[in-house]
Design a protein around this motif. Structure first.
Motif, mmCIF file in Angstrom:
data_model
loop_
_atom_site.group_PDB
_atom_site.id
_atom_site.type_symbol
_atom_site.label_atom_id
_atom_site.label_comp_id
_atom_site.label_asym_id
_atom_site.label_seq_id
_atom_site.Cartn_x
_atom_site.Cartn_y
_atom_site.Cartn_z
ATOM 1 N N UNK A 136 0.843 -1.192 0.000
ATOM 2 C CA UNK A 136 0.000 0.000 0.000
ATOM 3 C C UNK A 136 0.881 1.246 0.000
ATOM 4 N N UNK A 137 0.309 2.307 -0.500
ATOM 5 C CA UNK A 137 1.023 3.567 -0.656
ATOM 6 C C UNK A 137 0.157 4.711 -0.175
ATOM 7 N N UNK A 138 0.732 5.593 0.621
ATOM 8 C CA UNK A 138 0.091 6.862 0.919
ATOM 9 C C UNK A 138 0.702 7.892 -0.012
ATOM 10 N N UNK A 139 -0.113 8.469 -0.854
ATOM 11 C CA UNK A 139 0.384 9.434 -1.821
ATOM 12 C C UNK A 139 0.874 10.702 -1.128
ATOM 13 N N UNK A 140 1.806 11.363 -1.789
ATOM 14 C CA UNK A 140 2.285 12.646 -1.300
ATOM 15 C C UNK A 140 1.171 13.688 -1.390
ATOM 16 N N UNK A 157 4.102 17.022 2.185
ATOM 17 C CA UNK A 157 4.155 15.716 2.839
ATOM 18 C C UNK A 157 4.538 14.651 1.819
ATOM 19 N N UNK A 158 5.561 13.904 2.113
ATOM 20 C CA UNK A 158 6.072 12.900 1.185
ATOM 21 C C UNK A 158 5.167 11.683 1.136
ATOM 22 N N UNK A 159 5.444 10.817 0.166
ATOM 23 C CA UNK A 159 4.726 9.557 0.085
ATOM 24 C C UNK A 159 5.332 8.544 1.056
ATOM 25 N N UNK A 160 4.534 7.536 1.388
ATOM 26 C CA UNK A 160 4.999 6.420 2.213
ATOM 27 C C UNK A 160 4.510 5.110 1.602
ATOM 28 N N UNK A 161 5.306 4.057 1.847
ATOM 29 C CA UNK A 161 4.962 2.723 1.370
ATOM 30 C C UNK A 161 4.929 1.758 2.539
ATOM 31 N N UNK A 162 4.009 0.808 2.475
ATOM 32 C CA UNK A 162 3.978 -0.281 3.434
ATOM 33 C C UNK A 162 4.939 -1.381 3.005
ATOM 34 N N UNK A 163 5.103 -2.389 3.862
ATOM 35 C CA UNK A 163 6.118 -3.414 3.631
ATOM 36 C C UNK A 163 5.656 -4.509 2.683
ATOM 37 N N UNK A 164 4.400 -4.625 2.416
ATOM 38 C CA UNK A 164 3.928 -5.636 1.482
ATOM 39 C C UNK A 164 3.419 -6.897 2.146
#
Length: 116
Positions: A94-98, A102-109
């Protein structure tokens, strides 16, 4: 910000899974969220996304089978996957868009494996 994906597993073709991605922080509702997947030897591909207002988009390859949704009260985005196919086998992230500064973030999968 931390994104914790869960719900993956091994399922037979035609089966269903629901992935969850829980986000830390108190401003989850402001951000668009997305699901991506990467199969071995392939580049990461976009699967679905949802805006802060709840508008959704899905890749053609999953349209009609997968549904992205969000629960802002639980800081969680979901991916309901129905009628799974072996070609859906991948690690789903999953990804939280920028947004603004505020920058983007990614989950570990989380691994999804569909057997034929």
């Amino acid at each position: 910000v931390q994104l914790q994906a869960s719900g993956g597993g091994l399922v037979q073709a035609g089966g269903s899974l629901r992935l969850s991605c829980a986000a830390s922080g108190s401003t989850f509702s402001r951000y668009a969220m997305g699901w991506y997947r990467q199969a071995p030897g392939n580049p990461r591909e976009w699967v679905a996304s949802i805006t802060s207002g709840g508008a959704t988009n899905h890749a053609d390859s999953v349209k009609g089978r997968f549904t992205i949704s969000r629960d802002n009260a639980k800081n969680t985005v979901y991916l309901q996957m129905n009628n799974l196919k072996p070609e859906d086998t991948a690690v789903y992230s999953c990804r939280r868009f920028a947004l603004g500064k505020d920058r983007e973030y990614w989950g570990q999968g989380t691994q999804v494996t569909v057997s034929s």
